[in-house]
Write an enzyme that holds these catalytic residues in place. Structure first.
Site, PDB file in Angstrom:
ATOM      1  N   ASN A 143       0.867  -1.178   0.000  1.00 36.50           N
ATOM      2  CA  ASN A 143       0.000   0.000   0.000  1.00 36.50           C
ATOM      3  C   ASN A 143       0.906   1.232   0.000  1.00 36.50           C
ATOM      4  O   ASN A 143       1.447   1.605   1.033  1.00 36.50           O
ATOM      5  CB  ASN A 143      -0.904  -0.024   1.244  1.00 36.50           C
ATOM      6  CG  ASN A 143      -1.814   1.205   1.305  1.00 36.50           C
ATOM      7  OD1 ASN A 143      -1.886   1.964   0.349  1.00 36.50           O
ATOM      8  ND2 ASN A 143      -2.482   1.386   2.430  1.00 36.50           N
ATOM      9  N   TRP A 144       1.056   1.809  -1.189  1.00 35.38           N
ATOM     10  CA  TRP A 144       1.966   2.960  -1.302  1.00 35.38           C
ATOM     11  C   TRP A 144       1.351   4.240  -0.720  1.00 35.38           C
ATOM     12  O   TRP A 144       2.036   5.248  -0.608  1.00 35.38           O
ATOM     13  CB  TRP A 144       2.325   3.191  -2.779  1.00 35.38           C
ATOM     14  CG  TRP A 144       3.285   2.187  -3.347  1.00 35.38           C
ATOM     15  CD1 TRP A 144       3.839   1.105  -2.708  1.00 35.38           C
ATOM     16  CD2 TRP A 144       3.817   2.171  -4.688  1.00 35.38           C
ATOM     17  NE1 TRP A 144       4.673   0.416  -3.574  1.00 35.38           N
ATOM     18  CE2 TRP A 144       4.685   1.053  -4.789  1.00 35.38           C
ATOM     19  CE3 TRP A 144       3.644   2.987  -5.815  1.00 35.38           C
ATOM     20  CZ2 TRP A 144       5.363   0.739  -5.972  1.00 35.38           C
ATOM     21  CZ3 TRP A 144       4.321   2.672  -6.987  1.00 35.38           C
ATOM     22  CH2 TRP A 144       5.179   1.560  -7.065  1.00 35.38           C
ATOM     23  N   LYS A 145       0.068   4.211  -0.446  1.00 36.75           N
ATOM     24  CA  LYS A 145      -0.642   5.394   0.077  1.00 36.75           C
ATOM     25  C   LYS A 145      -0.391   6.608  -0.837  1.00 36.75           C
ATOM     26  O   LYS A 145      -0.273   6.430  -2.043  1.00 36.75           O
ATOM     27  CB  LYS A 145      -0.238   5.666   1.528  1.00 36.75           C
ATOM     28  CG  LYS A 145      -0.387   4.429   2.402  1.00 36.75           C
ATOM     29  CD  LYS A 145      -0.291   4.712   3.869  1.00 36.75           C
ATOM     30  CE  LYS A 145      -0.365   3.396   4.635  1.00 36.75           C
ATOM     31  NZ  LYS A 145      -0.446   3.578   6.085  1.00 36.75           N
TER      32      LYS A 145
ATOM     33  N   HIS B  14      -9.892   1.179   4.083  1.00 38.66           N
ATOM     34  CA  HIS B  14      -8.653   1.308   4.863  1.00 38.66           C
ATOM     35  C   HIS B  14      -8.939   2.209   6.069  1.00 38.66           C
ATOM     36  O   HIS B  14      -9.730   3.150   5.981  1.00 38.66           O
ATOM     37  CB  HIS B  14      -7.553   1.911   3.979  1.00 38.66           C
ATOM     38  CG  HIS B  14      -6.209   1.849   4.639  1.00 38.66           C
ATOM     39  ND1 HIS B  14      -5.819   2.779   5.575  1.00 38.66           N
ATOM     40  CD2 HIS B  14      -5.200   0.964   4.526  1.00 38.66           C
ATOM     41  CE1 HIS B  14      -4.598   2.456   6.003  1.00 38.66           C
ATOM     42  NE2 HIS B  14      -4.212   1.365   5.386  1.00 38.66           N
TER      43      HIS B  14
ATOM     44  N   GLU C  99      -7.424   4.575   7.316  1.00 43.11           N
ATOM     45  CA  GLU C  99      -7.223   6.012   7.080  1.00 43.11           C
ATOM     46  C   GLU C  99      -8.435   6.616   6.373  1.00 43.11           C
ATOM     47  O   GLU C  99      -8.806   7.761   6.619  1.00 43.11           O
ATOM     48  CB  GLU C  99      -5.927   6.231   6.275  1.00 43.11           C
ATOM     49  CG  GLU C  99      -4.704   5.986   7.156  1.00 43.11           C
ATOM     50  CD  GLU C  99      -3.478   5.460   6.432  1.00 43.11           C
ATOM     51  OE1 GLU C  99      -3.416   5.529   5.191  1.00 43.11           O
ATOM     52  OE2 GLU C  99      -2.571   4.943   7.122  1.00 43.11           O
TER      53      GLU C  99
ATOM     54  N   GLU D  28      -6.431  -5.070  10.058  1.00 43.27           N
ATOM     55  CA  GLU D  28      -5.442  -4.060  10.406  1.00 43.27           C
ATOM     56  C   GLU D  28      -5.760  -3.473  11.771  1.00 43.27           C
ATOM     57  O   GLU D  28      -6.633  -2.608  11.894  1.00 43.27           O
ATOM     58  CB  GLU D  28      -5.460  -2.937   9.368  1.00 43.27           C
ATOM     59  CG  GLU D  28      -5.206  -3.438   7.953  1.00 43.27           C
ATOM     60  CD  GLU D  28      -4.636  -2.343   7.094  1.00 43.27           C
ATOM     61  OE1 GLU D  28      -3.469  -2.468   6.724  1.00 43.27           O
ATOM     62  OE2 GLU D  28      -5.336  -1.360   6.829  1.00 43.27           O
TER      63      GLU D  28
ATOM     64  N   GLY E 233       1.478   2.146  10.872  1.00 42.52           N
ATOM     65  CA  GLY E 233       2.407   3.269  10.781  1.00 42.52           C
ATOM     66  C   GLY E 233       3.018   3.646  12.115  1.00 42.52           C
ATOM     67  O   GLY E 233       3.669   4.685  12.236  1.00 42.52           O
TER      68      GLY E 233
ATOM     69  N   SER F 199       2.336  -2.512  10.406  1.00 45.63           N
ATOM     70  CA  SER F 199       3.789  -2.504  10.615  1.00 45.63           C
ATOM     71  C   SER F 199       4.448  -3.853  10.332  1.00 45.63           C
ATOM     72  O   SER F 199       5.317  -4.287  11.078  1.00 45.63           O
ATOM     73  CB  SER F 199       4.122  -2.004  12.017  1.00 45.63           C
ATOM     74  OG  SER F 199       3.717  -0.656  12.151  1.00 45.63           O
TER      75      SER F 199
ATOM     76  N   GLY G 260       2.305  -1.129   4.469  1.00 43.65           N
ATOM     77  CA  GLY G 260       2.446   0.289   4.160  1.00 43.65           C
ATOM     78  C   GLY G 260       3.902   0.676   4.046  1.00 43.65           C
ATOM     79  O   GLY G 260       4.562   0.423   3.032  1.00 43.65           O
ATOM     80  N   GLY G 261       4.445   1.266   5.119  1.00 43.46           N
ATOM     81  CA  GLY G 261       5.802   1.830   5.107  1.00 43.46           C
ATOM     82  C   GLY G 261       6.865   0.949   4.456  1.00 43.46           C
ATOM     83  O   GLY G 261       7.638   1.423   3.611  1.00 43.46           O
TER      84      GLY G 261
HETATM   85  C1  PEP Z   1      -1.339   0.045   5.898  1.00 45.24           C
HETATM   86  O1  PEP Z   1      -1.552   1.225   5.832  1.00 45.24           O
HETATM   87  O2  PEP Z   1      -2.026  -0.718   5.209  1.00 45.24           O
HETATM   88  C2  PEP Z   1      -0.295  -0.432   6.799  1.00 45.24           C
HETATM   89  C3  PEP Z   1      -0.373  -1.630   7.283  1.00 45.24           C
HETATM   90  O3  PEP Z   1       0.728   0.453   7.079  1.00 45.24           O
HETATM   91  P1  PEP Z   1       2.109   0.136   7.861  1.00 45.24           P
HETATM   92  O4  PEP Z   1       2.630  -1.153   7.289  1.00 45.24           O
HETATM   93  O5  PEP Z   1       2.968   1.299   7.550  1.00 45.24           O
HETATM   94  O6  PEP Z   1       1.754  -0.008   9.306  1.00 45.24           O
END
Ligand code: PEP
Length: 254
Positions: free
Chosen positions: A9-11, A97, A99, A169, A175, A215, A236-237
């Site tokens: 997920n590049w956001k 998601h 967010e 999630e 994040g 994460s 994500g990250g």
């Molecule tokens: C996400 O936003 O889907 C996610 C899991 O982010 P991160 O891996 O950065 O926690």
């Protein structure tokens, strides 16, 4: 074996040139995926077509959108429809998601509408669910996630449910660098499967891939993905760092 999926997920990160470089670096080792392994890049709308082109015909690698409108078409300036995604041959889209739920107020009912539109357009929804920290601390996570699943998915027929990918999630782990323990992840994934099972039966619920998001990093992916009900991750990250995401792909169950 169920589909095992590493979804990036590049956001809202990077620009077109950086997207091209990141994808080139991730694809460089030409990791040959097994039949049940899939890699999905959920990228910002403007990059969908370039990423799709860059992936070419690589087997089991796909591109995904991160969101769509809950409306089919019309006067909704700035929105993107499921039909538009279909017309450029996009096969996956993230829905709900945390967010989107938190910053854009998306509700379980709106997400149900988005899922319907995606399915109508032959696009696989990657449906996100999960609880915030205060609910986890109060021990209310099961009820919270069960309600999300019921209100956004339970109107589906068994045939349609089979087309869904779920991503659990825990919001407190997104994040933040905090990860659910392997035990916490497995417990919730098994719980989600049991919720599906009560409504649709074991045969259906055992087919649904449930990804863990929160994460996931290069150094914890193998342990998290090793749990029986965890079928890969939504990342994500760490998906923005090529060498890390490569390790995460390599951690999928073989
Ligand atoms: C996400 O936003 O889907 C996610 C899991 O982010 P991160 O891996 O950065 O926690």
């Amino acid at each position: 074996m169920r589909k095992q999926i590493a979804a990036a997920n590049w956001k809202m990160n990077g620009n077109a040139q950086q997207a091209e470089t990141l994808l080139r670096e991730v694809m460089e080792p030409r990791i040959k995926l097994k039949n049940h392994q899939f890699v999905i890049f959920a990228v910002p709308f403007p990059f969908l077509q370039q990423v799709k082109r860059q992936l070419g015909n690589e087997t089991n690698y796909s591109v995904s959108a991160q969101n769509i409108s809950e409306h089919a078409s019309g006067a909704y300036t700035g929105e993107v429809s499921a039909e538009m995604l279909k017309s450029i041959e996009i096969k996956y889209c993230i829905v709900g998601h945390s967010e989107r739920r938190e910053y854009f107020g998306e509700t379980n009912a709106q997400l149900a509408q988005k899922i319907n539109l995606l399915l109508k357009n032959d696009i696989t929804p990657i449906f996100c669910c999960g609880e915030p920290l205060n609910i986890r601390e109060a021990g209310g996570q099961d009820k919270h996630v069960e309600t999300q699943v019921q209100e956004s998915l339970f109107h589906l027929s068994a045939d349609d449910l089979k087309k869904i990918v779920i991503a659990y999630e825990p919001i407190w782990a997104i994040g933040t660098g905090k990860t659910a323990t392997t035990g916490q992840a497995q417990e919730m994934h098994a719980f989600i499967r049991s919720v599906l099972s009560k409504k649709y039966g074991n045969d259906i619920s055992s087919l649904i891939s449930i990804l863990y998001g929160g994460s996931v990093k290069a150094n914890n992916a193998a342990e998290i993905f090793g749990s029986p009900d965890v079928d890969g991750g939504l990342v994500g990250g760490a998906s923005l760092v090529a060498k890390d995401f490569i390790q995460i792909i390599n951690a999928l169950k073989s």
